[in-house]
Design a protein around this motif. Structure first.
Motif, PDB file in Angstrom:
ATOM      1  N   LYS A 130      21.608  53.362  44.939  1.00 52.18           N
ATOM      2  CA  LYS A 130      22.671  52.878  44.056  1.00 52.18           C
ATOM      3  C   LYS A 130      22.648  51.358  44.068  1.00 52.18           C
ATOM      4  O   LYS A 130      22.305  50.738  45.066  1.00 52.18           O
ATOM      5  CB  LYS A 130      24.041  53.361  44.516  1.00 52.18           C
ATOM      6  N   ILE A 131      23.031  50.777  42.974  1.00 56.55           N
ATOM      7  CA  ILE A 131      23.128  49.322  42.858  1.00 56.55           C
ATOM      8  C   ILE A 131      24.601  48.979  42.736  1.00 56.55           C
ATOM      9  O   ILE A 131      25.307  49.548  41.899  1.00 56.55           O
ATOM     10  CB  ILE A 131      22.358  48.807  41.629  1.00 56.55           C
ATOM     11  N   ILE A 132      25.067  48.055  43.572  1.00 53.84           N
ATOM     12  CA  ILE A 132      26.475  47.662  43.547  1.00 53.84           C
ATOM     13  C   ILE A 132      26.615  46.335  42.808  1.00 53.84           C
ATOM     14  O   ILE A 132      25.979  45.348  43.159  1.00 53.84           O
ATOM     15  CB  ILE A 132      27.033  47.525  44.971  1.00 53.84           C
ATOM     16  N   MET A 133      27.454  46.345  41.775  1.00 56.63           N
ATOM     17  CA  MET A 133      27.774  45.143  41.010  1.00 56.63           C
ATOM     18  C   MET A 133      29.219  44.770  41.328  1.00 56.63           C
ATOM     19  O   MET A 133      30.111  45.604  41.224  1.00 56.63           O
ATOM     20  CB  MET A 133      27.644  45.399  39.508  1.00 56.63           C
ATOM     21  N   SER A 134      29.432  43.536  41.702  1.00 59.40           N
ATOM     22  CA  SER A 134      30.771  43.101  42.060  1.00 59.40           C
ATOM     23  C   SER A 134      30.969  41.673  41.592  1.00 59.40           C
ATOM     24  O   SER A 134      30.076  40.846  41.704  1.00 59.40           O
ATOM     25  CB  SER A 134      30.944  43.185  43.590  1.00 59.40           C
ATOM     26  N   GLY A 135      32.124  41.393  41.066  1.00 58.74           N
ATOM     27  CA  GLY A 135      32.429  40.030  40.651  1.00 58.74           C
ATOM     28  C   GLY A 135      33.527  40.009  39.612  1.00 58.74           C
ATOM     29  O   GLY A 135      33.581  40.869  38.740  1.00 58.74           O
ATOM     30  N   GLY A 136      34.390  39.065  39.740  1.00 59.25           N
ATOM     31  CA  GLY A 136      35.533  38.952  38.847  1.00 59.25           C
ATOM     32  C   GLY A 136      35.207  38.207  37.570  1.00 59.25           C
ATOM     33  O   GLY A 136      34.057  37.903  37.269  1.00 59.25           O
ATOM     34  N   GLN A 137      36.254  37.911  36.839  1.00 58.61           N
ATOM     35  CA  GLN A 137      36.123  37.219  35.558  1.00 58.61           C
ATOM     36  C   GLN A 137      36.831  35.878  35.644  1.00 58.61           C
ATOM     37  O   GLN A 137      38.029  35.812  35.900  1.00 58.61           O
ATOM     38  CB  GLN A 137      36.728  38.070  34.446  1.00 58.61           C
ATOM     39  N   GLY A 138      36.089  34.820  35.421  1.00 60.05           N
ATOM     40  CA  GLY A 138      36.661  33.485  35.406  1.00 60.05           C
ATOM     41  C   GLY A 138      37.355  33.210  34.086  1.00 60.05           C
ATOM     42  O   GLY A 138      37.149  33.924  33.099  1.00 60.05           O
ATOM     43  N   PRO A 139      38.170  32.170  34.052  1.00 61.19           N
ATOM     44  CA  PRO A 139      38.926  31.865  32.835  1.00 61.19           C
ATOM     45  C   PRO A 139      38.046  31.517  31.632  1.00 61.19           C
ATOM     46  O   PRO A 139      38.465  31.688  30.496  1.00 61.19           O
ATOM     47  CB  PRO A 139      39.798  30.675  33.238  1.00 61.19           C
ATOM     48  N   ASP A 140      36.813  31.083  31.884  1.00 60.46           N
ATOM     49  CA  ASP A 140      35.919  30.714  30.780  1.00 60.46           C
ATOM     50  C   ASP A 140      34.856  31.778  30.508  1.00 60.46           C
ATOM     51  O   ASP A 140      33.923  31.543  29.742  1.00 60.46           O
ATOM     52  CB  ASP A 140      35.242  29.378  31.093  1.00 60.46           C
ATOM     53  N   GLU A 141      34.999  32.968  31.112  1.00 60.41           N
ATOM     54  CA  GLU A 141      34.003  34.026  30.929  1.00 60.41           C
ATOM     55  C   GLU A 141      34.549  35.126  30.023  1.00 60.41           C
ATOM     56  O   GLU A 141      35.718  35.494  30.125  1.00 60.41           O
ATOM     57  CB  GLU A 141      33.611  34.611  32.288  1.00 60.41           C
ATOM     58  N   VAL A 142      33.686  35.652  29.156  1.00 55.90           N
ATOM     59  CA  VAL A 142      34.075  36.690  28.208  1.00 55.90           C
ATOM     60  C   VAL A 142      34.255  38.034  28.913  1.00 55.90           C
ATOM     61  O   VAL A 142      35.160  38.792  28.596  1.00 55.90           O
ATOM     62  CB  VAL A 142      33.027  36.807  27.076  1.00 55.90           C
ATOM     63  N   LEU A 197      27.077  51.215  40.623  1.00 54.14           N
ATOM     64  CA  LEU A 197      28.468  51.187  41.061  1.00 54.14           C
ATOM     65  C   LEU A 197      28.979  49.782  40.760  1.00 54.14           C
ATOM     66  O   LEU A 197      28.299  48.801  41.053  1.00 54.14           O
ATOM     67  CB  LEU A 197      28.564  51.457  42.565  1.00 54.14           C
ATOM     68  N   TYR A 198      30.165  49.688  40.160  1.00 52.92           N
ATOM     69  CA  TYR A 198      30.662  48.348  39.915  1.00 52.92           C
ATOM     70  C   TYR A 198      32.160  48.269  40.131  1.00 52.92           C
ATOM     71  O   TYR A 198      32.889  49.228  39.996  1.00 52.92           O
ATOM     72  CB  TYR A 198      30.252  47.816  38.543  1.00 52.92           C
ATOM     73  N   ASP A 199      32.563  47.082  40.550  1.00 53.26           N
ATOM     74  CA  ASP A 199      33.963  46.828  40.862  1.00 53.26           C
ATOM     75  C   ASP A 199      34.295  45.430  40.376  1.00 53.26           C
ATOM     76  O   ASP A 199      33.608  44.481  40.718  1.00 53.26           O
ATOM     77  CB  ASP A 199      34.188  46.921  42.374  1.00 53.26           C
ATOM     78  N   MET A 200      35.324  45.328  39.575  1.00 54.31           N
ATOM     79  CA  MET A 200      35.733  44.009  39.094  1.00 54.31           C
ATOM     80  C   MET A 200      37.161  43.692  39.498  1.00 54.31           C
ATOM     81  O   MET A 200      37.775  42.801  38.951  1.00 54.31           O
ATOM     82  CB  MET A 200      35.524  43.872  37.599  1.00 54.31           C
ATOM     83  N   VAL A 201      37.677  44.433  40.495  1.00 53.45           N
ATOM     84  CA  VAL A 201      39.055  44.239  40.926  1.00 53.45           C
ATOM     85  C   VAL A 201      39.136  43.481  42.243  1.00 53.45           C
ATOM     86  O   VAL A 201      39.951  42.579  42.399  1.00 53.45           O
ATOM     87  CB  VAL A 201      39.773  45.611  41.055  1.00 53.45           C
ATOM     88  N   GLN A 202      38.285  43.853  43.210  1.00 51.85           N
ATOM     89  CA  GLN A 202      38.361  43.250  44.543  1.00 51.85           C
ATOM     90  C   GLN A 202      38.025  41.763  44.483  1.00 51.85           C
ATOM     91  O   GLN A 202      37.184  41.333  43.714  1.00 51.85           O
ATOM     92  CB  GLN A 202      37.395  43.963  45.500  1.00 51.85           C
ATOM     93  N   LYS A 203      38.685  40.990  45.334  1.00 55.73           N
ATOM     94  CA  LYS A 203      38.455  39.549  45.346  1.00 55.73           C
ATOM     95  C   LYS A 203      37.262  39.165  46.201  1.00 55.73           C
ATOM     96  O   LYS A 203      36.667  38.127  46.014  1.00 55.73           O
ATOM     97  CB  LYS A 203      39.694  38.819  45.842  1.00 55.73           C
ATOM     98  N   GLU A 204      36.911  40.008  47.154  1.00 56.72           N
ATOM     99  CA  GLU A 204      35.790  39.723  48.044  1.00 56.72           C
ATOM    100  C   GLU A 204      34.734  40.805  47.886  1.00 56.72           C
ATOM    101  O   GLU A 204      35.058  41.986  47.772  1.00 56.72           O
ATOM    102  CB  GLU A 204      36.255  39.685  49.506  1.00 56.72           C
ATOM    103  N   ASN A 205      33.483  40.401  47.908  1.00 55.88           N
ATOM    104  CA  ASN A 205      32.403  41.376  47.752  1.00 55.88           C
ATOM    105  C   ASN A 205      32.426  42.425  48.860  1.00 55.88           C
ATOM    106  O   ASN A 205      32.136  43.579  48.616  1.00 55.88           O
ATOM    107  CB  ASN A 205      31.046  40.670  47.712  1.00 55.88           C
TER     108      ASN A 205
END
Length: 56
Positions: free
Chosen positions: A5-17, A39-47
């Motif tokens: 599985k590949i884990i993708m993690s990271g939030g959205q900055g104010p200048d990102e679409v 697998l991806y998560d865009m909610v957690q603040k830390e990887n």
């Protein structure tokens, strides 16, 4: 043997679409990685939090 599985993690900055996680997921899909192997998560603040949540 199951493919990894590949884990993708990271939030959205104010200048990102889109979030970093979603951008990486979309790129992986474009590279023909099956969605069920992503697998991806865009909610957690830390990887580390995201990995723990996604692998538990």
């Amino acid at each position: 043997m199951k493919p990894p599985k590949i884990i993708m993690s990271g939030g959205q900055g104010p200048d990102e679409v889109v979030s970093e996680a979603l951008a990486m997921k979309n790129y992986a899909l474009e590279m023909n990685i099956p969605e069920e192997d992503i697998l991806y998560d865009m909610v957690q603040k830390e990887n580390e939090e995201a990995v723990s949540k996604l692998t538990s």
